[in-house]
Enzyme design. Sequence first.
Site, PDB file in Angstrom:
ATOM      1  N   LYS A   1     -44.883 -16.423  43.941  1.00  0.00           N
ATOM      2  CA  LYS A   1     -43.442 -16.127  43.931  1.00  0.00           C
ATOM      3  C   LYS A   1     -43.159 -14.847  44.739  1.00  0.00           C
ATOM      4  O   LYS A   1     -42.291 -14.839  45.609  1.00  0.00           O
ATOM      5  CB  LYS A   1     -42.954 -15.919  42.492  1.00  0.00           C
ATOM      6  CG  LYS A   1     -41.557 -15.307  42.413  1.00  0.00           C
ATOM      7  CD  LYS A   1     -41.083 -15.098  40.996  1.00  0.00           C
ATOM      8  CE  LYS A   1     -41.378 -13.750  40.404  1.00  0.00           C
ATOM      9  NZ  LYS A   1     -40.533 -12.637  40.876  1.00  0.00           N
ATOM     10  N   ASN A   2     -43.901 -13.796  44.437  1.00  0.00           N
ATOM     11  CA  ASN A   2     -43.576 -12.506  45.056  1.00  0.00           C
ATOM     12  C   ASN A   2     -43.896 -12.465  46.543  1.00  0.00           C
ATOM     13  O   ASN A   2     -43.379 -11.615  47.266  1.00  0.00           O
ATOM     14  CB  ASN A   2     -44.308 -11.367  44.334  1.00  0.00           C
ATOM     15  CG  ASN A   2     -43.688 -11.081  42.976  1.00  0.00           C
ATOM     16  OD1 ASN A   2     -42.637 -11.631  42.645  1.00  0.00           O
ATOM     17  ND2 ASN A   2     -44.346 -10.246  42.193  1.00  0.00           N
TER      18      ASN A   2
ATOM     19  N   ARG B   1     -33.660  -9.076  41.647  1.00  0.00           N
ATOM     20  CA  ARG B   1     -33.671  -7.817  42.396  1.00  0.00           C
ATOM     21  C   ARG B   1     -34.195  -7.980  43.820  1.00  0.00           C
ATOM     22  O   ARG B   1     -33.812  -7.242  44.713  1.00  0.00           O
ATOM     23  CB  ARG B   1     -34.539  -6.805  41.657  1.00  0.00           C
ATOM     24  CG  ARG B   1     -34.017  -6.475  40.281  1.00  0.00           C
ATOM     25  CD  ARG B   1     -34.985  -5.540  39.606  1.00  0.00           C
ATOM     26  NE  ARG B   1     -35.350  -4.482  40.516  1.00  0.00           N
ATOM     27  CZ  ARG B   1     -34.635  -3.390  40.716  1.00  0.00           C
ATOM     28  NH1 ARG B   1     -33.555  -3.185  40.007  1.00  0.00           N
ATOM     29  NH2 ARG B   1     -35.033  -2.486  41.587  1.00  0.00           N
TER      30      ARG B   1
ATOM     31  N   CYS C   1     -32.973  -2.887  34.689  1.00  0.00           N
ATOM     32  CA  CYS C   1     -33.364  -4.192  34.137  1.00  0.00           C
ATOM     33  C   CYS C   1     -34.216  -3.934  32.913  1.00  0.00           C
ATOM     34  O   CYS C   1     -34.450  -2.789  32.538  1.00  0.00           O
ATOM     35  CB  CYS C   1     -34.062  -5.051  35.165  1.00  0.00           C
ATOM     36  SG  CYS C   1     -35.749  -4.593  35.471  1.00  0.00           S
TER      37      CYS C   1
ATOM     38  N   ARG D   1     -35.714   1.017  37.696  1.00  0.00           N
ATOM     39  CA  ARG D   1     -35.981   0.335  38.967  1.00  0.00           C
ATOM     40  C   ARG D   1     -34.981   0.691  40.075  1.00  0.00           C
ATOM     41  O   ARG D   1     -34.209  -0.137  40.532  1.00  0.00           O
ATOM     42  CB  ARG D   1     -36.038  -1.180  38.747  1.00  0.00           C
ATOM     43  CG  ARG D   1     -37.110  -1.543  37.754  1.00  0.00           C
ATOM     44  CD  ARG D   1     -37.367  -3.013  37.678  1.00  0.00           C
ATOM     45  NE  ARG D   1     -38.122  -3.531  38.810  1.00  0.00           N
ATOM     46  CZ  ARG D   1     -38.488  -4.786  38.908  1.00  0.00           C
ATOM     47  NH1 ARG D   1     -38.163  -5.652  37.979  1.00  0.00           N
ATOM     48  NH2 ARG D   1     -39.180  -5.197  39.944  1.00  0.00           N
TER      49      ARG D   1
ATOM     50  N   ASP E   1     -47.852  -6.729  36.226  1.00  0.00           N
ATOM     51  CA  ASP E   1     -47.329  -8.056  35.902  1.00  0.00           C
ATOM     52  C   ASP E   1     -48.282  -8.867  35.020  1.00  0.00           C
ATOM     53  O   ASP E   1     -47.951  -9.996  34.646  1.00  0.00           O
ATOM     54  CB  ASP E   1     -47.029  -8.840  37.192  1.00  0.00           C
ATOM     55  CG  ASP E   1     -45.758  -8.346  37.881  1.00  0.00           C
ATOM     56  OD1 ASP E   1     -45.047  -7.522  37.291  1.00  0.00           O
ATOM     57  OD2 ASP E   1     -45.485  -8.801  39.013  1.00  0.00           O
TER      58      ASP E   1
ATOM     59  N   ARG F   1     -37.883 -18.349  36.086  1.00  0.00           N
ATOM     60  CA  ARG F   1     -37.727 -17.553  37.303  1.00  0.00           C
ATOM     61  C   ARG F   1     -39.027 -17.509  38.090  1.00  0.00           C
ATOM     62  O   ARG F   1     -39.001 -17.434  39.317  1.00  0.00           O
ATOM     63  CB  ARG F   1     -37.351 -16.103  36.950  1.00  0.00           C
ATOM     64  CG  ARG F   1     -35.947 -15.930  36.463  1.00  0.00           C
ATOM     65  CD  ARG F   1     -35.610 -14.467  36.393  1.00  0.00           C
ATOM     66  NE  ARG F   1     -35.964 -13.834  37.655  1.00  0.00           N
ATOM     67  CZ  ARG F   1     -36.162 -12.531  37.809  1.00  0.00           C
ATOM     68  NH1 ARG F   1     -36.037 -11.716  36.800  1.00  0.00           N
ATOM     69  NH2 ARG F   1     -36.481 -12.030  38.989  1.00  0.00           N
TER      70      ARG F   1
HETATM   71  C1  UD1 Z   1     -42.627  -5.850  42.853  1.00  0.00           C
HETATM   72  C2  UD1 Z   1     -42.800  -7.210  42.217  1.00  0.00           C
HETATM   73  C3  UD1 Z   1     -42.916  -7.061  40.695  1.00  0.00           C
HETATM   74  C4  UD1 Z   1     -44.024  -6.069  40.341  1.00  0.00           C
HETATM   75  C5  UD1 Z   1     -43.835  -4.749  41.097  1.00  0.00           C
HETATM   76  C6  UD1 Z   1     -44.992  -3.776  40.890  1.00  0.00           C
HETATM   77  C7  UD1 Z   1     -41.585  -8.663  43.721  1.00  0.00           C
HETATM   78  C8  UD1 Z   1     -40.414  -9.563  43.946  1.00  0.00           C
HETATM   79  N1  UD1 Z   1     -41.661  -8.040  42.526  1.00  0.00           N
HETATM   80  O1  UD1 Z   1     -41.390  -5.322  42.372  1.00  0.00           O
HETATM   81  O2  UD1 Z   1     -43.208  -8.344  40.133  1.00  0.00           O
HETATM   82  O3  UD1 Z   1     -43.999  -5.801  38.959  1.00  0.00           O
HETATM   83  O4  UD1 Z   1     -43.710  -5.004  42.505  1.00  0.00           O
HETATM   84  O5  UD1 Z   1     -46.183  -4.351  41.279  1.00  0.00           O
HETATM   85  O6  UD1 Z   1     -42.450  -8.558  44.565  1.00  0.00           O
HETATM   86  N2  UD1 Z   1     -39.453   2.707  42.819  1.00  0.00           N
HETATM   87  C9  UD1 Z   1     -38.658   3.815  43.057  1.00  0.00           C
HETATM   88  N3  UD1 Z   1     -37.717   3.740  44.054  1.00  0.00           N
HETATM   89  C10 UD1 Z   1     -37.559   2.635  44.837  1.00  0.00           C
HETATM   90  C11 UD1 Z   1     -38.387   1.506  44.588  1.00  0.00           C
HETATM   91  C12 UD1 Z   1     -39.330   1.583  43.566  1.00  0.00           C
HETATM   92  O7  UD1 Z   1     -38.780   4.828  42.389  1.00  0.00           O
HETATM   93  O8  UD1 Z   1     -36.698   2.634  45.729  1.00  0.00           O
HETATM   94  C13 UD1 Z   1     -40.459   2.756  41.724  1.00  0.00           C
HETATM   95  C14 UD1 Z   1     -40.163   1.741  40.628  1.00  0.00           C
HETATM   96  O9  UD1 Z   1     -39.229   2.216  39.709  1.00  0.00           O
HETATM   97  C15 UD1 Z   1     -41.534   1.538  40.034  1.00  0.00           C
HETATM   98  C16 UD1 Z   1     -42.475   1.686  41.248  1.00  0.00           C
HETATM   99  O10 UD1 Z   1     -41.703   2.329  42.244  1.00  0.00           O
HETATM  100  O11 UD1 Z   1     -41.811   2.556  39.110  1.00  0.00           O
HETATM  101  C17 UD1 Z   1     -43.006   0.385  41.787  1.00  0.00           C
HETATM  102  O12 UD1 Z   1     -41.951  -0.521  41.996  1.00  0.00           O
HETATM  103  P1  UD1 Z   1     -41.953  -1.535  43.233  1.00  0.00           P
HETATM  104  O13 UD1 Z   1     -43.327  -1.629  43.798  1.00  0.00           O
HETATM  105  O14 UD1 Z   1     -40.845  -1.181  44.142  1.00  0.00           O
HETATM  106  O15 UD1 Z   1     -41.579  -2.886  42.510  1.00  0.00           O
HETATM  107  P2  UD1 Z   1     -40.721  -4.067  43.091  1.00  0.00           P
HETATM  108  O16 UD1 Z   1     -40.931  -4.176  44.565  1.00  0.00           O
HETATM  109  O17 UD1 Z   1     -39.326  -3.968  42.567  1.00  0.00           O
END
Ligand code: UD1
Length: 422
Positions: A22-23, A93, A117, A122, A305, A397
């Site tokens: 999915k991701n 997201r 969320c 996030r 995850d 999802r």
């Molecule tokens: C992706 C995955 C999700 C997984 C996560 C971590 C997808 C669609 N989803 O989510 O399933 O749990 O990676 O492996 O691929 N952060 C910030 N600022 C930002 C962005 C992120 O502070 O602008 C922080 C987040 O709050 C979190 C950390 O960075 O603590 C990691 O998040 P991130 O790797 O961005 O997760 P996603 O890409 O949303």
Amino acid sequence: MDKMIIRGGAPLRGTVELSGSKNAALPCLIAALLTEEPLLIHNVPRLRDVRTSIDLLGRLGVVSRWTGDHDLELHARAITSHEAPYDLVKTMRASFLVLGPLLARTGRARVSTPGGCAIGARPVNLHIAGIRMLGARIQMRHGYVEAHAVNLRGARVWLDTSSVGATENIMMAAVRARGRTLIENAAREPEVQDLARLLKAMGARISGAGSHVIEIEGVERLGGAEHTVIPDRIEAGSLMIAAAVTGGDVVVRGAPLEHLEAVIAKLRETGATVEPVEGGLRVARGAALRPVELRTLPYPGFPTDLQAQMMALLTQAAGTSVITETIFENRFMHALELMRMGADIVMKGPTAVVRGPTALCGAPVMATDLRASMGLILAGLAAENSTELSRVYHLDRGYEALDAKLRALGAAVERVPGEEAA
Ligand code: UD1
């Protein structure tokens, strides 16, 4: 809203086939925005987030067509809208990932911010800061990010946290920017690598994906491409844990061994047998489970995850396990539901102490997010009596045909229409 009824006790046995990730699939679909030519993506899982992406891309002008069970053609001949609306971004997201490619293709984008969320705040500040570094003017208005750029230009972008989404968004903006971009402290996840493979097939010049520094030399245009999405390592890990928690013996076909090293190591530490077999991985558990200490970490560490699923497993281990969640600040909601099923869990900040083994007893439980739902299903498979999981839409999802896959392994899992409102 459908419910899932799980009658525990049966050890899972047999062979199960994985779906595409999915991701990895979501950003690959979104990459269609970057070219006027069609993309043909294979191994696309049929799940709700994929449907949401097709819907969102359709509103932006991308025409999508299934050409086979898991083969999707996407064609963005012309971009007809620049807006990703709140109603879609709030349900998924990953919709926020359209920001980079829309800007790169057309010079403007208006994308709703996702809000919080169930697993934490996030934020998207790193996405925005990175794309600003590439020369975009960005304003936040009425809950939307409004971005403009006459020409994006390459830059050096340092990510405070190695965010998967920010790395993907910035990469999709930089592939059509003028000059060279360096993303430092980039996420190393296999899904980032898969997106880079697709972008390269489209004509992008990217090196270093899979390491902490990704280098991108912008090109003027990208073309069509054909790409096969990698297998879902999180689905693989979930099914492997299902084998272990039920004391079963399961072959997970297509399990990407090289993406699962941390998971395999932890499962072996619990006493489960994990061995590579032709075409996949076999997971079996005969003896009692041992407790472990576990920290979630960015790849190649143990994935957040799979934290909920591991917690369900560790309720069955003889002794005290300690789980520390370092990625998301609020990702123990499933623990409260597991405790209602009889688990002995004490939480303090980012740490959960799980004492086992405890006999789990089926109960009505409620999912708060996708992976938490899977953790509760695993607990249900190990419990006496029936567990009734509501809010199954979370599961839909991200897992393709999960109930059918579990039933084929001998689990008593049934999906029934429920009455509760979302
Ligand atoms: C992706 C995955 C999700 C997984 C996560 C971590 C997808 C669609 N989803 O989510 O399933 O749990 O990676 O492996 O691929 N952060 C910030 N600022 C930002 C962005 C992120 O502070 O602008 C922080 C987040 O709050 C979190 C950390 O960075 O603590 C990691 O998040 P991130 O790797 O961005 O997760 P996603 O890409 O949303």
